[in-house]
Design a protein around this motif. Structure first.
Motif, PDB file in Angstrom:
ATOM      1  N   MET A 767      -2.518 -14.406 -17.956  1.00  0.00           N
ATOM      2  CA  MET A 767      -2.911 -14.763 -19.398  1.00  0.00           C
ATOM      3  C   MET A 767      -4.188 -13.840 -19.875  1.00  0.00           C
ATOM      4  N   GLU A 768      -5.158 -13.139 -19.091  1.00  0.00           N
ATOM      5  CA  GLU A 768      -6.138 -12.387 -19.592  1.00  0.00           C
ATOM      6  C   GLU A 768      -5.427 -11.186 -20.329  1.00  0.00           C
ATOM      7  N   LYS A 772      -4.500 -12.953 -28.036  1.00  0.00           N
ATOM      8  CA  LYS A 772      -4.840 -14.396 -28.491  1.00  0.00           C
ATOM      9  C   LYS A 772      -3.582 -14.973 -28.861  1.00  0.00           C
ATOM     10  N   ARG A 775      -1.119 -15.704 -26.213  1.00  0.00           N
ATOM     11  CA  ARG A 775      -1.431 -16.651 -25.320  1.00  0.00           C
ATOM     12  C   ARG A 775      -1.255 -17.903 -26.039  1.00  0.00           C
ATOM     13  N   CYS A 779       1.470 -21.170 -24.834  1.00  0.00           N
ATOM     14  CA  CYS A 779       0.983 -22.640 -24.847  1.00  0.00           C
ATOM     15  C   CYS A 779       1.874 -23.543 -25.544  1.00  0.00           C
ATOM     16  N   ALA A 825      -2.229 -22.425 -18.262  1.00  0.00           N
ATOM     17  CA  ALA A 825      -2.269 -21.597 -19.646  1.00  0.00           C
ATOM     18  C   ALA A 825      -3.415 -21.945 -20.571  1.00  0.00           C
ATOM     19  N   SER A 829      -6.842 -20.062 -22.686  1.00  0.00           N
ATOM     20  CA  SER A 829      -6.616 -20.160 -24.073  1.00  0.00           C
ATOM     21  C   SER A 829      -7.696 -20.859 -24.833  1.00  0.00           C
TER      22      SER A 829
END
Length: 1449
Positions: A767-768, A772, A775, A779, A825, A829
């Motif tokens: 996820m990194e 944004k 991410r 989700c 996740a 986030s």
């Protein structure tokens, strides 16, 4: 005199008529023998009267008097005394009187008042009213006895005569002549003659005589005549009323009054109904403050108002019988007269309680003393209403408090209230203001146990009373709806809906009142808005349309709300419009037959137009459209709609589902998506299952792409589809299919196993590396996937086919797996806000969303662990557990630091629950499947799973967690609370919209239905851990232990016990209507241990259920589960049986848990905040259920603490849960329970025997010793929390000793000098240590400690002077001395920093009147002084303790 006696004798023997004839015969004989003498006496009689001022008339007019009656009496007396023939002239005068009144008309004139002479109107006769001639002659003392004899002889002649001319009763007029005479010459003789007349007279004359006795007799005769009346009362109940009236006016001695009241009470059952009011009034008025309680208790016991009235059903049958035969007019008013009599009885009670405080207190005490539900009478409720209706505040508050207590304890239930309204509605209407006020108070109560009773009062008041009361009831309920308090609003709306269903015509009159609540919808929840629109639409648009006059207003409100751009008001409009559609389209019945009629064309047209408006208005936003689908689904599911309406709804919306959300997967998925598309979670093996897919990823990507566009730029020609509507739309599709096909979902079963167009979720591990937006996209996709699976499980969980059940189980596995992905996740986030899943409220209000957090602080949800999912191979990972198992999970993570570096810790999904679709209660039926454990998989390699649908441990935890939350929401009623000022109110009903459509009774019944499956799962968990211990040779953390499996099974075990406890804790089981359900539930538990539970009594069922649950004690995996098991056993024990035996077993069980070494699956001891909370609960359960709390406290302190202090690191061998980390928990519970125990020691009474006082003194001695042991521990464990606990509970203990213990020492001092002296010496050591703690707190300047100091110092000072007062009382004050007690540290070292200010300190001590003991000497010197003083005390023979007070703070 001889003539009088002979006349009375004849009257007794021959009756009144014979006496009259004999009298006339004797008179005729005298007239024939002595005509001259008779005529002479008569002429003299006339002359005397004429000269005195009275003229006799014989022409039918009244006798005339020319002077005042006092003057007349004086002249008669003077004339008779001055006559030369005195005293013979008296006999001649009386003879003339007898001759004159032989004529009945003349006798009547003499009984009637005289009139002033016309010729002498201006003379001395100053009054217009004068007494009768005979009464004026009775006022002449020399004539009184003779005139009385004449009147009493004349009375029998008229006994049997009816009322004469003008309705005058001659006997009554004769009796009235004797009333209020200034002086009675021979009262005893008069009383004797009157009572003789009573014995022979008819009932009417008897009543006249008896009621006149208090006005005739003197006070000295009252006791004697009361005894005769008392005897007469027992012989003749017809005279009850006049006798009691007379007795009420007599001045009786207390002993005689008690005797009379006892006799009246004994005849209460035989008294006629119309006489009861007088009897009750006499009994209550005769009660004194000393015997009021006893009198009221006896009256309440003997007076049964329910036997005084004819039940309405029997009354109706009687009237029907009478209507077929001749009508008897005399029998018609029977029912009304009984109600009138009861009303008079209650008025009598009301008059006594209003003016006699002791009577009102006695009634409250008598009703409060009833401890059995069956012993409560209708009269108890009526008296409470009466007490509340009085103006006295103590009565109103007392009645309200007592009613709440009785309802809360289940002693007064709805059946009693129903009987009261059924039989006494006419009487109760007079107390309607009090009934309404009590109903309002109960409905507003924060106690959920009493709220339903207030609702029943409202309901019965509306159905039983007239239109004015109905209007007041509706107005009050509307006020409740508008108040904004959740529980109050719910109950008021439920009552209004019930009244609309039962009494639509009456409620239609007040529809305008109810419509006023539409102005207060801002403070209502979605479910409350549904109920409000339901009842209004039933009135306005129902089959009868009784309140059609509010239809236009309803349409206006709905259109206004639907056109609003504010989401809140649009939601209200959608909910209201759907409820109106439901009322318009409801299936209608025709008359008494079961025939159904179609909806009128006009109504159908209006409904269709409203649906079109609703659909067009909801397309403005995805949230509105989703709510529209959800509300329509709820309507179709919960209502019986006309088939034509169902078809209309289906045609209107269902044809769009396939076009919007389903795609063919033969073609390649194309599009510009943030992540590569992939088909996942396909369960199909053939073409039918694999030909279609849910188009989730493209829809979400399209929504993200168009999210930034302005409303004006969007194309109105093309309807934009949002993934938000996927689950609600499918729910509506499924519900319509079920309704139209009788539950068969074959037409849409392809959606159960079809694929989903998703992204590759391997990106969760990195996820990194995502932006944004990406991410958030991942989700959101995960949330929509989980919600789709949850809705699919909702749809197909009730299907019976084995293949469908297998796929439902696989979808549950998908849910638990995807949730583990979502945890990871979300951890990557931070700040992400999920999409809404429940659209009938502000989803994010009051929701604290989780963020990335260290694993050792993360709380775990009840979802499953990462596991192999169908169609996807993955390794099992960390599971998600309920908050209650946080300690276990965090320990597991701490044990694997290396894995923490490799695997990202997930966040808790607990705070994200409002963003998941609600599971229906039908899903819980999956729990009836067996448990698929790891051992089964290893030995049989999934073969059994293919033959039979089995639950995996992760899925079991997931379902049990959901069931527990449902039970806590539905069965555990919390107190009603108002929202804090300026603070957002979180709606706890979010996520339970479907559950709110079910009553707690339905949920409880469903839970009982699932009990066998829950017990099977509990037994599986029990067997699992028993097998684990046997394989590991009794060690939990052996090599055969699978940590992950252990975690899941532990969570399942704990959730199962919590579910059983939540179910059996339901307050509804205390209601008689739910007794059978309770027996059925207990029968399930008992049946696991012993067959034939159906034939057992409730006590036997409780016994066997308790034994069954007790068998699980050896397999509980952690202390949290042990706590819930102990609580479950306590809950079951409260349902009946020998509670003392259950207390002992519960205490033994808790002690077993305390003496057990709790180890995790990884081999480390349990620790942490969760473990400490559980330990706190277990220790409290042990001490609360122990037979002797003081002995138990002493045992722990004397055994456990020395073992603990002997070790630097470790635990007590006797109490393994006691170690340095848990000492604070132990110390706090021990101090708290010790303080509670001394509060329960009975206070000293003057009536206590010496043995009782000795027992109480021994109890206090043990309590003081325990307290000293606990206070001494502060020297060993001097941390701030320990000192804080000691200061807090030390003050409370000291206050209890001053209040309860010192009075005992005062009364026991002379008999127990040595024991009391020893007790106070021990207590002094504790108070001295408390004083040192006060100084220690000031040195530390810790506000949490110094806050306790002022109150503690005050109590210490009170203790000093209280002991001094006791010694002074027993004349041994010389044994008491006080000194100056220096401030010292906890270890006894003097605080030198205070020596400079010693003089100031001493002045402050003098100002505060604080006594201090001089402690400059050594401990040995102090002991010597105490012994010396002790010898002085013993020498004085009065002495008591001396040094007790050197302990001054």
């Amino acid at each position: 005199m001889m003539r009088k006696k002979r006349s009375l004798t004849a009257g007794k023997a021959e009756g009144a008529s014979t006496t009259s004839k004999a009298k006339r015969g004797r008179s005729a004989g005298r007239q024939s023998k002595e005509p001259a003498l008779e005529e002479s006496n008569k002429s003299e009689f006339f002359v005397f009267l004429k000269e005195a001022g009275v003229t006799l008339r014989s022409d039918g007019t009244s006798n005339e008097i020319a002077v005042d009656q006092v003057v007349f009496q004086k002249r008669i007396r003077q004339q008779l005394q001055k006559s030369p023939r005195y005293p013979g002239i008296l006999k001649e005068f009386i003879t003339g009187l007898e001759s004159y009144i032989e004529n009945p008309e003349q006798f009547r004139n003499c009984l009637l008042p005289c009139v002033p002479s016309v010729s002498d109107a201006g003379s001395a006769c100053g009054s217009s009213f004068q007494e009768s001639l005979l009464r004026m002659l009775l006022g002449v003392e020399m004539l009184q006895t003779s005139v009385m004899n004449v009147l009493l002889e004349k009375l029998p002649e008229f006994m049997l005569d009816s009322a004469g001319e003008g309705g005058l009763s001659i006997p009554r007029i004769i009796i009235n002549q004797f009333k209020w005479l200034d002086r009675v010459v021979d009262p005893k003789e008069l009383a004797t003659k009157l009572m003789e007349l009573v014995s022979v007279a008819p009932v009417e004359v008897q009543r006249d005589i008896i009621t006149s006795l208090p006005e005739i007799l003197e006070d000295s005769q009252h006791n004697d005549i009361a005894k005769e009346l008392n005897s007469l009362l027992q012989e003749n109940t017809q005279l009850t009323v006049p006798i009691l009236d007379a007795l009420s006016s007599l001045n009786l001695s207390s002993s005689l009054l008690i005797e009379v009241r006892g006799a009246v009470m004994a005849t209460l059952a035989a008294v006629q109904l119309e006489d009861l009011p007088v009897v009750v009034r006499f009994i209550l008025h005769s009660a004194t403050s000393a015997d009021a309680y006893e009198v009221v208790c006896n009256l309440r016991k003997k007076l049964d108002l329910e036997q005084c009235v004819v039940p309405p059903v029997l009354q109706a049958s009687k009237s029907h019988t009478k209507s077929t035969g001749p009508v008897n007019p005399a029998s018609k008013p029977a029912a009304g007269s009984s109600q009138d009599s009861v009303a008079l009885i209650l008025d009598g009670i009301k008059s006594t309680v209003r003016f006699q405080k002791t009577i009102s207190e006695a009634w409250l005490k008598a009703i409060e003393s009833v401890d059995e539900m069956e012993n409560h009478k209708v009269m108890d409720l009526l008296v409470l209403f009466i007490l509340h209706s009085t103006n006295a505040n103590h009565s109103r508050r007392g009645a309200e408090r007592l009613l709440k207590v009785k309802v809360r304890t289940g002693l007064m239930q709805e059946a009693l209230l129903q009987r009261t309204f059924r039989d006494f509605a006419q009487v109760m209407q007079g107390y309607f203001p009090s009934i309404l006020a009590l109903a309002q108070s109960l409905l507003r109560s924060p106690d959920p146990c009493v709220v339903p009773f207030g609702g029943h009062m409202y309901h019965h008041s509306f159905t039983a009373f007239d239109s004015y009361c109905q209007q007041e009831v509706v107005g009050s309920l509307v006020t409740h709806v508008c108040c904004g308090v959740g529980g109050e609003v719910d109950m008021a709306l439920e009552l209004l809906c019930g009244l609309v269903s039962e009494k639509p015509s009456e409620m239609a009159l007040y529809a305008v009142f109810v419509k006023g609540t539409l102005d207060y919808m801002d403070s209502l929840t979605a479910q409350q808005i549904r109920r409000l629109f339901h009842l209004l639409s039933q009135l306005a648009f129902g089959q009868q349309q009784q309140a059609s006059h509010i239809q236009d207003d309803m349409h206006i409100v709905i259109r206004k709300q639907l056109s609003s751009t504010v989401p809140k008001y649009k939601r209200i409009g959608i909910i209201g419009a759907v409820m109106i559609v439901g009322s318009m389209g409801a299936l209608r019945s025709k008359g008494k037959e079961s025939e159904k009629t179609s909806i009128p064309d006009d109504t159908f047209r209006q409904m269709k137009a409203l649906l079109e408006l609703l659909k067009s208005s909801s397309q403005s936003s995805p949230e509105a459209a989703a709510l529209y689908y959800d509300e329509l689904a709820n309507l179709v599911m919960s209502s019986t709609l006309d088939p034509q309406v169902q078809e209309t709804i289906a045609d209107l919306v269902l044809k769009d589902f396939e076009d919007d959300f389903v795609v063919e997967i033969e073609t390649k998925i194309e599009g510009n998506f943030p992540l590569p598309a992939r088909l996942m979670y396909n369960l199909g093996d053939g073409e039918n299952w694999g030909a279609i897919a849910v188009n989730l990823l493209p829809l979400l990507a399209s929504e993200v792409q168009h999210r930034g566009e302005q409303q004006s730029q969007r194309s109105k020609a093309h309807r934009r589809v949002s993934p938000l509507c996927l689950s609600p739309f499918f729910r509506l599709l499924r519900v319509c299919e079920q309704k139209q096909n009788q539950g068969d979902l074959e037409a849409i079963d392809g959606l159960l196993g079809c694929s989903l167009v998703l992204a590759d979720f391997d990106v969760v591990e990195k996820m990194e590396s995502l932006s944004k937006a990406e991410r958030d996209f991942v989700c959101t996709l995960l949330f929509h996937t989980i919600n789709w699976f949850r809705e699919v499980v909702n749809a197909f969980c009730s299907q019976k086919e084995l293949e469908v059940k297998m796929r439902v189980m696989t979808r549950l596995q998908n849910i638990t797996y995807v949730q583990t992905l979502l945890e990871k996740a979300l951890a990557g986030s931070p700040g992400y806000v999920p999409p809404a899943a429940n659209f009938d409220g502000e989803t994010t209000d009051g929701v604290a969303l989780g963020s990335a957090a260290p694993a050792n602080k993360a709380k775990k949800d009840g979802a499953g662990r990462k596991r192999k999912a169908a169609g996807k191979s993955s390794t099992q990972g960390n599971s998600q557990l309920d908050e209650s198992t946080e300690g276990d999970k965090t320990q597991l993570v701490n044990e694997q630091p290396e894995k923490e570096k490799e695997t990202r810790a997930g966040v808790s999904l607990v705070s994200y629950r409002p963003f998941f679709r609600e599971l229906d209660v039908e899903v819980l039926s999956v729990l009836q499947c067996g448990l698929l454990s790891c051992t089964t998989l290893d030995s049989e390699m999934h073969t059994k799973a293919q033959e039979e649908v089995l639950l995996g441990p992760a899925e079991l935890v997931f379902l049990l967690d959901d069931m527990l939350r449902k039970l806590e929401f539905s069965l555990t009623a919390g107190p009603a609370k108002r929202a804090p000022f300026l603070k957002a109110r979180s709606d706890k009903s979010v996520g339970f919209s479907h559950l709110q459509h079910r009553s707690p009774n339905d949920v409880a019944a469903l839970c009982v239905q699932l009990l066998p499956a829950l017990c099977s799962h509990m037994e599986n968990c029990h067997n699992h851990f028993q097998t684990l211990l046997s394989e590991n040779n009794g060690v939990v953390d052996g090599p055969a232990t699978d940590v992950q499996d252990h975690q899941l099974m532990s969570s399942s075990y704990q959730l199962l016990v919590q579910i059983l406890n939540a179910a059996f804790s339901w307050s509804g089981f205390s209601q008689p209507a739910q007794r059978n359900l309770l027996k059925k539930a207990l029968g399930v538990l008992a049946g696991r241990l012993k067959e034939g539970g159906a034939d057992l009594t409730l006590e036997q069922l409780v016994k066997h259920s308790f034994e069954y649950l007790l068998n699980f004690r050896n397999s509980v995996p952690n202390l949290s589960t042990a706590v819930h098991l102990s609580q479950l056993l306590s809950t079951v024990a409260l349902k009946g049986g020998n509670r003392a035996s259950y207390r002992e077993q519960t205490a033994s069980l808790a002690k077993l848990f305390l003496c057990q070494d709790w180890v995790t699956a990884s081999g480390e001891k349990e620790r942490g905040s969760k473990f400490n909370e559980a330990l706190h609960s277990v220790l409290r359960i042990y001490l609360e259920h122990a037979d002797d709390v003081l002995k138990a406290v002493k045992e722990i302190v004397e055994e456990g603490i020395p073992e603990l202090s002997a070790l630097k690191d470790g635990s007590s061998s006797s109490w393994p849960t006691l170690n340095k980390q848990t000492f604070l928990v132990y110390y706090k519970v021990l101090m708290a329970e010790l303080e509670q125990a001394v509060r329960k020691i009975p206070a000293c009474k003057s009536s206590d025997s010496a043995e009782t006082q000795s027992e109480k003194l021994l109890t206090w001695d043990m309590a003081v010793k325990d307290f000293h042991l606990l206070v001494k521990l502060v020297k060993l464990f001097d941390s701030r929390p320990i000192v804080n606990v000691c200061l807090k509970f030390g003050r409370l203990f000291l206050e209890s000793f001053l209040k309860l213990g010192m009075p005992l020492l005062d009364s026991s001092f002379k008999r127990h000098k040595e024991e009391i002296q020893s007790l106070l010496k021990t207590f002094q050591l504790s108070t001295r240590q408390l004083h040192h703690m006060c100084g220690h707190s000031k040195i530390l300047q810790d506000t949490s400690l110094t806050n306790h100091v002022p109150a503690l110092k005050k109590s210490l000072e009170l203790f000093v002077y209280r002991v001094k007062a006791m010694l002074t009382l027993h004349n041994c004050q010389e044994a008491f001395w006080m000194g100056t007690l220096k401030n010292r540290t906890l270890q006894g070292e003097e605080i030198y920093s205070q020596q400079e200010d010693q003089q100031e300190d001493e002045e402050e001590e003098d100002d505060d009147d604080q006594s201090r003991q001089n402690q400059e000497e050594s401990e040995e010197e102090q002991e010597t002084e105490m012994d010396l003083e002790e010898s002085k005390v013993n020498g004085e023979d009065d002495g008591d303790q001396n040094d007790s007070m050197d302990d001054s703070e």
